[in-house]
Design a protein around this motif. Structure first.
Motif, PDB file in Angstrom:
ATOM      1  N   ARG A   6     -26.544  11.903  -7.185  1.00 25.47           N
ATOM      2  CA  ARG A   6     -27.588  12.545  -7.997  1.00 25.47           C
ATOM      3  C   ARG A   6     -27.742  14.007  -7.600  1.00 25.47           C
ATOM      4  N   ALA A   7     -27.618  14.286  -6.309  1.00 27.59           N
ATOM      5  CA  ALA A   7     -27.719  15.674  -5.843  1.00 27.59           C
ATOM      6  C   ALA A   7     -26.581  16.523  -6.406  1.00 27.59           C
ATOM      7  N   THR A  60     -27.335  17.068 -10.169  1.00 22.01           N
ATOM      8  CA  THR A  60     -28.423  18.035 -10.326  1.00 22.01           C
ATOM      9  C   THR A  60     -27.936  19.450 -10.036  1.00 22.01           C
ATOM     10  N   TYR A  61     -27.136  19.590  -8.988  1.00 25.59           N
ATOM     11  CA  TYR A  61     -26.560  20.876  -8.624  1.00 25.59           C
ATOM     12  C   TYR A  61     -25.682  21.403  -9.761  1.00 25.59           C
ATOM     13  N   LEU A 106     -25.713  20.677 -12.980  1.00 28.51           N
ATOM     14  CA  LEU A 106     -26.505  21.061 -14.148  1.00 28.51           C
ATOM     15  C   LEU A 106     -27.190  22.412 -13.923  1.00 28.51           C
ATOM     16  N   ALA A 107     -27.767  22.602 -12.738  1.00 30.30           N
ATOM     17  CA  ALA A 107     -28.446  23.861 -12.430  1.00 30.30           C
ATOM     18  C   ALA A 107     -27.457  25.021 -12.414  1.00 30.30           C
ATOM     19  N   CYS A 134     -22.261  17.935 -17.804  1.00 28.47           N
ATOM     20  CA  CYS A 134     -22.771  19.286 -17.517  1.00 28.47           C
ATOM     21  C   CYS A 134     -22.315  20.272 -18.587  1.00 28.47           C
ATOM     22  N   GLU A 152     -32.116  16.764 -22.125  1.00 29.80           N
ATOM     23  CA  GLU A 152     -31.986  16.791 -20.669  1.00 29.80           C
ATOM     24  C   GLU A 152     -31.245  15.535 -20.213  1.00 29.80           C
ATOM     25  N   VAL A 179     -30.155  11.998 -15.056  1.00 26.43           N
ATOM     26  CA  VAL A 179     -29.360  12.066 -13.828  1.00 26.43           C
ATOM     27  C   VAL A 179     -29.217  10.689 -13.201  1.00 26.43           C
ATOM     28  N   ASP A 180     -30.308   9.930 -13.157  1.00 30.15           N
ATOM     29  CA  ASP A 180     -30.257   8.589 -12.556  1.00 30.15           C
ATOM     30  C   ASP A 180     -29.301   7.673 -13.310  1.00 30.15           C
TER      31      ASP A 180
END
Length: 202
Positions: A95-96, A99-100, A102-103, A169, A184, A187-188
């Protein structure tokens, strides 16, 4: 130090004129994107004559590619560190990474938008990459390491799993670019779907 270099660099600045030009172009990209960026504008901002750029780069595309690479690194420095293999829970780590990713994609979208019609710059951008340093490379490396540690199935298709994550992404930013809006990503759910394919079987 040449007079031209001395005039362009600030007193005490410990970098070459080439590095100065890349940093100048990167700052301009960060502030205003790549659309409409010209050699003359970069040279003026850097405090050098237009022709000086061609003493250090084969063409404008090479300079922009290096500046975009520097911009990506700048965006990444503002993101949370990625977890190391063998630490924490695999699902949480994945997940990290998502998230990374996507950001990162959202962070570089404004700059990349001006290059959609400039495939020569994008090709140079890809060439300027060092193997293993991109987020996608690190994601694949992380999954391979977890597989080697036995925390993923021994036959886990980690390259396919990474492609799946990268695709989500890309979809998010391309939808935003072409349609002005994008859902959006969950992520999970994405992490769970990936692990359903590469997780250990009981």
């Amino acid at each position: 130090m040449s007079p031209r270099r001395a005039a362009a660099l600030r007193d005490g600045e410990d970098r070459s004129l080439r590095e100065h030009l890349i940093a100048t172009a990167e700052r301009m990209i960060s502030e205003g994107g790549t659309a409409g960026l010209t050699v003359r504008g970069i040279a003026r901002e850097a405090g050098v004559a237009d022709g000086v750029l061609y003493n250090h780069f084969s063409d404008k595309e090479e300079l922009l590619a290096h500046a975009m690479r520097a911009h990506v690194r700048s965006v990444e420095r503002g993101l949370s560190p990625l977890p190391d293999p063998g630490t924490g829970e695999v699902a949480e780590n994945l997940r990290a990474y998502i998230t990374y990713g996507l950001a990162l994609h959202h962070g570089i979208l404004p700059a990349m938008a001006g290059l959609i019609g400039r495939p020569e710059v994008l090709a140079r951008f890809a060439e300027a990459n060092e193997p293993g340093e991109d987020w996608r490379d690190r994601l694949v490396g992380y999954l391979r390491a977890e597989r080697a540690l036995g925390r993923l199935a021994p036959d886990a298709r980690v390259e396919a799993a990474a492609a799946m994550i990268v695709g989500v992404c890309h979809e998010a930013v391309l939808s935003l670019l072409f349609h002005g809006t994008a859902p959006e990503p969950d992520v999970d759910a994405l992490a769970a779907a990936v692990l359903d394919g590469v997780g250990l079987r009981s």
